[in-house]
Scaffold this motif. Sequence first.
Motif, short mmCIF file in Angstrom:
data_model
loop_
_atom_site.label_atom_id
_atom_site.label_comp_id
_atom_site.label_asym_id
_atom_site.label_seq_id
_atom_site.Cartn_x
_atom_site.Cartn_y
_atom_site.Cartn_z
N MET A 43 0.71 -1.02 0.07
CA MET A 43 -0.01 -0.12 0.08
C MET A 43 0.92 1.23 -0.06
O MET A 43 0.63 2.25 -0.74
N THR A 44 2.08 1.22 0.45
CA THR A 44 3.06 2.37 0.62
C THR A 44 3.65 2.48 -0.99
O THR A 44 3.48 3.74 -1.43
N TRP A 45 3.96 1.42 -1.51
CA TRP A 45 4.46 1.59 -2.94
C TRP A 45 3.48 2.17 -3.97
O TRP A 45 3.92 2.73 -4.90
N THR A 46 2.21 1.67 -3.74
CA THR A 46 1.18 2.08 -4.97
C THR A 46 0.70 3.38 -4.20
O THR A 46 -0.33 4.13 -4.99
N GLN A 47 1.34 4.19 -3.16
CA GLN A 47 0.89 5.51 -2.72
C GLN A 47 -0.54 5.50 -2.22
O GLN A 47 -1.05 6.67 -2.41
N MET A 48 -1.11 4.50 -1.83
CA MET A 48 -2.34 4.44 -1.22
C MET A 48 -2.33 5.18 0.25
O MET A 48 -3.21 6.02 0.78
N VAL A 49 -1.19 4.92 0.88
CA VAL A 49 -0.88 5.46 2.35
C VAL A 49 0.45 6.09 2.16
O VAL A 49 1.25 5.76 1.25
N ALA A 50 0.66 6.88 3.26
CA ALA A 50 2.20 7.45 3.67
C ALA A 50 2.12 7.57 5.01
O ALA A 50 1.33 7.90 5.81
N SER A 51 3.46 7.50 5.64
CA SER A 51 3.73 7.62 6.84
C SER A 51 3.57 8.92 7.36
O SER A 51 4.24 10.06 6.71
N LYS A 52 3.18 9.36 8.36
CA LYS A 52 3.07 10.56 9.15
C LYS A 52 4.27 10.76 9.90
O LYS A 52 4.57 11.95 10.27
N ASN A 53 5.32 9.78 9.94
CA ASN A 53 6.51 9.92 10.87
C ASN A 53 7.69 10.20 9.78
O ASN A 53 7.37 10.41 8.47
#
Length: 306
Positions: A67-77
């Motif tokens: 989900m990170t690689w497909t840019q569905m989510v991103a870390s707030k940290n």
Amino acid sequence: MRLKALYILIIGLIFSTSCKKDFEEINQNPNAITDELIDPEYLFPKAVIAPFTQYNVGVNTELWALMTWTQMVASKNAVSLDEEFIYGGSDVNLVWETLYAQSLINTQQVIDLTNNNPKAVNINAIGRIWKVYVFHLITDLWGDVPYFDALKGNLEDKILYPKYDSQKDIYEDLLKELEQATNQFDASEKSINADIIYNGDITLWKKFANTLRLRLALRIYEANTTLASTHIQNVLNDNNLISSTSEAAVFEYAYGDNFRSPIAEGFRQSQVSELPSRLFVTKMLNDNDPRISFMINETKEYQVVG
């Protein structure tokens, strides 16, 4: 001397007779677990639970990696290793072991124990369908993987080092398996009782198999248009697909050690800091995607920075 020789002869005859008589029947482990003692229905729940309740699958792979690689989510940290496309080590090993050694090995036993048994034809079909589902997750993630020789490390086959098969060959066989499994269902025979997906409803299993077959066919359309078109047309002609959310293949989580959602558990333990990415939210808004109201809630307290 003759008497001693006679004794030796008699003792030899006794031992030779006792060693041969009923030796195979006597030399059996009464505590051994044989196929006759195994109920395949009790193996199936573990096969279903494994891919959905393991932290290394739900969080390490699905959330932090895919989900990170497909840019569905991103870390707030801070930027994580997964955001730099670094994925390996224990993450890969644990997912591999979960899908092969927990889910698939139990699924294969369900299939093996019900092969050539007309009374268990529906249980066998459900096992074949689930095997396709799990293998399609594996090959979509890694490409070429052990398939045809996999799950054969038993005493009969003794294949401890299965060869890797091409994704092309795997997909072709997955489609064939779905078609054959769907056609073998028999409404006059019993279904599987320990079914935590469809509660033994073979009508819904048929719809799931057809829908999964349509998904796989669409994924290979550009690579093998002829084969994909054949399967797509056959499925559409059958007109027996999942048509509502009530028919979806859903694993329902519950608050318990064996049924917790890995992602929800990650948030509960404050181990997950990922949020929907700006790119993902903007894309859904620009497309007027109705799913956004179900997937994302706007926080009531926020501060715009920048």
